[in-house]
Design a protein around this motif. Structure first.
Motif, short mmCIF file in Angstrom:
data_model
loop_
_atom_site.label_atom_id
_atom_site.label_comp_id
_atom_site.label_asym_id
_atom_site.label_seq_id
_atom_site.Cartn_x
_atom_site.Cartn_y
_atom_site.Cartn_z
N ASP A 153 22.80 89.75 -1.23
CA ASP A 153 22.56 90.65 -2.36
C ASP A 153 23.65 91.71 -2.50
OD1 ASP A 153 21.95 91.98 -0.01
OD2 ASP A 153 19.96 92.65 -0.66
N GLY B 162 24.84 91.49 2.93
CA GLY B 162 23.87 90.43 2.65
C GLY B 162 24.24 89.67 1.40
N GLU C 251 17.96 93.10 3.74
CA GLU C 251 16.67 93.47 4.34
C GLU C 251 16.11 92.35 5.21
OE1 GLU C 251 15.13 96.44 4.59
OE2 GLU C 251 16.98 97.13 3.65
N GLU C 252 16.32 91.11 4.81
CA GLU C 252 15.86 89.98 5.63
C GLU C 252 16.66 89.92 6.93
OE1 GLU C 252 15.61 85.12 5.46
OE2 GLU C 252 15.59 86.23 3.57
N VAL C 253 17.97 90.15 6.85
CA VAL C 253 18.81 90.16 8.06
C VAL C 253 18.32 91.24 9.02
CG1 VAL C 253 21.13 90.58 8.96
CG2 VAL C 253 20.83 89.26 6.85
N LYS C 254 18.03 92.42 8.50
CA LYS C 254 17.59 93.53 9.34
C LYS C 254 16.23 93.26 10.00
CE LYS C 254 20.34 96.94 6.92
NZ LYS C 254 20.36 98.16 6.09
N ARG C 255 15.40 92.45 9.36
CA ARG C 255 14.13 92.06 9.98
C ARG C 255 14.35 91.07 11.12
NH1 ARG C 255 12.27 91.96 4.56
NH2 ARG C 255 12.50 89.70 4.49
N GLU C 256 15.43 90.30 11.03
CA GLU C 256 15.67 89.22 11.98
C GLU C 256 16.69 89.55 13.07
OE1 GLU C 256 16.35 85.45 10.07
OE2 GLU C 256 14.94 85.92 8.50
N TRP C 257 17.48 90.61 12.92
CA TRP C 257 18.49 90.90 13.94
C TRP C 257 17.85 91.32 15.24
CZ3 TRP C 257 21.50 95.45 11.21
CH2 TRP C 257 20.72 96.59 11.17
N PHE D 230 24.27 82.80 10.14
CA PHE D 230 23.91 83.53 8.92
C PHE D 230 25.11 83.70 7.99
CE2 PHE D 230 20.07 86.31 10.45
CZ PHE D 230 19.42 85.19 10.91
N ARG E 86 21.71 85.46 3.38
CA ARG E 86 20.38 86.00 3.06
C ARG E 86 20.50 87.49 2.75
NH1 ARG E 86 18.03 83.47 8.15
NH2 ARG E 86 19.73 82.13 7.64
N PRO E 87 19.53 88.06 2.04
CA PRO E 87 19.59 89.47 1.67
C PRO E 87 19.59 90.40 2.90
CG PRO E 87 17.84 88.34 0.47
CD PRO E 87 18.34 87.39 1.51
#
Length: 77
Positions: A17, A15, A68-74, A52, A65-66
């Protein structure tokens, strides 16, 4: 947009981050398929849009993007 041909199998995906997201299985139809054997994958293939991707640096795919945001959106399908 990044040249997706630079994204190689088994590249690390991180990410913005710097946190680990997964490992590339392959790229197909505008998505990066992550390996299900990666500890972050919990035994499932996950898919993230190539949109992304911010950059590809050697064996690392850096996202815009960070983690955690990627994991929410995958997606898993």
């Amino acid at each position: 947009m990044v040249d997706v041909s630079q994204i190689k199998e088994h590249a690390d995906v991180v990410g913005s981050d710097g946190a680990h997201v997964g490992t590339v299985d392959h790229v197909d139809k505008g998505e990066i398929k992550l390996t299900k054997k990666d500890p972050a994958a919990e035994g499932l293939h996950h898919f993230i849009p190539v949109d992304f991707v911010q950059s590809v640096e050697g064996n690392t795919v850096r996202l815009d993007r960070p983690a955690e945001e990627v994991k929410r959106e995958w997606s898993t399908s």
